[in-house]
Design a protein around this motif. Structure first.
Motif, PDB file in Angstrom:
ATOM      1  N   GLY A  47       0.827  -1.203   0.000  1.00 18.78           N
ATOM      2  CA  GLY A  47       0.000   0.000   0.000  1.00 18.78           C
ATOM      3  C   GLY A  47       0.856   1.244   0.000  1.00 18.78           C
ATOM      4  O   GLY A  47       1.081   1.875  -1.029  1.00 18.78           O
ATOM      5  N   GLU A  49       4.165   1.650   1.139  1.00 19.44           N
ATOM      6  CA  GLU A  49       5.633   1.499   1.010  1.00 19.44           C
ATOM      7  C   GLU A  49       6.398   2.382   1.989  1.00 19.44           C
ATOM      8  O   GLU A  49       7.548   2.714   1.758  1.00 19.44           O
ATOM      9  N   CYS A  53       0.869   1.431   6.602  1.00 15.97           N
ATOM     10  CA  CYS A  53      -0.456   0.812   6.460  1.00 15.97           C
ATOM     11  C   CYS A  53      -0.513  -0.635   6.948  1.00 15.97           C
ATOM     12  O   CYS A  53      -1.583  -1.121   7.310  1.00 15.97           O
ATOM     13  N   CYS A  56       1.588  -4.946   3.902  1.00 19.36           N
ATOM     14  CA  CYS A  56       2.692  -5.804   3.443  1.00 19.36           C
ATOM     15  C   CYS A  56       3.253  -6.690   4.551  1.00 19.36           C
ATOM     16  O   CYS A  56       4.302  -7.316   4.355  1.00 19.36           O
ATOM     17  N   ARG A  66       7.126  -5.457   8.512  1.00 23.27           N
ATOM     18  CA  ARG A  66       6.709  -4.733   7.300  1.00 23.27           C
ATOM     19  C   ARG A  66       7.692  -5.096   6.186  1.00 23.27           C
ATOM     20  O   ARG A  66       8.854  -4.670   6.220  1.00 23.27           O
TER      21      ARG A  66
END
Ligand code: FES
Ligand code: FES
Length: 166
Positions: A47, A49, A53, A56, A66
């Motif tokens: 989303g 990077e 969010c 990942c 992450r």
């Protein structure tokens, strides 16, 4: 002979969901991109990077990480689990996956892989969370669709399923 200006590639062996993936990547390749583009495991979503969010999120040696904040070359010695690796050995859904299905914990599903991995690790640490603890467990992940109520219910339901309560 190397081509002038060409980016140097590194041979990297990634251990993902019990399988070995030999990939050739530049040093700057994010683990999230290596999983999606080099290993073909597109369940991990990207989303922001920027580590904000949580879409990942994967498990690295069992801990939520992450994958957009980690380089593929730094993951060589790690056991990586992506959302594709959460299902049981017989192919059935894991308790967290089943709970999301039971409690309507997803709508568009974009954030879901990150929630599933995060909650899997959270319940390993705290298998019987209170509602408040369930909210804390998911506080680092963003969802634009659900309003979170059903995700919290899913955490509590997954805890029940994990204890063997049907
Ligand atoms: S894509 Fe990694 S935290 Fe948003
Ligand atoms: S289900 Fe759509 S972003 Fe969470």
């Amino acid at each position: 002979m190397s081509i002038p200006g060409a980016e140097q590639l590194h041979d990297v062996r990634l251990h993902v969901n019990g399988s070995v993936h030999e990939v050739q990547v530049p040093a700057r390749r994010l683990l999230s991109d290596a999983l999606r583009h080099d290993c073909g495991l597109t369940g991990t979503h990207v989303g922001c990077e920027h580590g904000v969010c949580g879409a990942c999120t994967i498990l690295v040696d069992g801990r939520p990480v992450r994958s957009c904040l980690m380089l593929a070359v730094s993951a060589v010695d790690a056991e990586i689990t992506t959302v594709e690796g959460l299902t049981e050995d017989d192919g059935s859904l894991s308790p967290v996956q089943q709970a999301f299905s039971d409690c309507h914990g997803l709508q568009c599903g974009f954030c879901t892989p990150g929630f599933l991995t995060t909650i899997t690790a959270g319940l390993a640490d705290n298998p019987d969370p209170s509602e408040e603890e369930a909210r804390e467990m998911i506080a680092g992940n963003l969802c634009r669709c659900t309003g979170y109520q059903n995700i919290v219910k899913s955490v509590l339901r997954a805890a029940e399923l994990g204890k063997g309560d049907e």
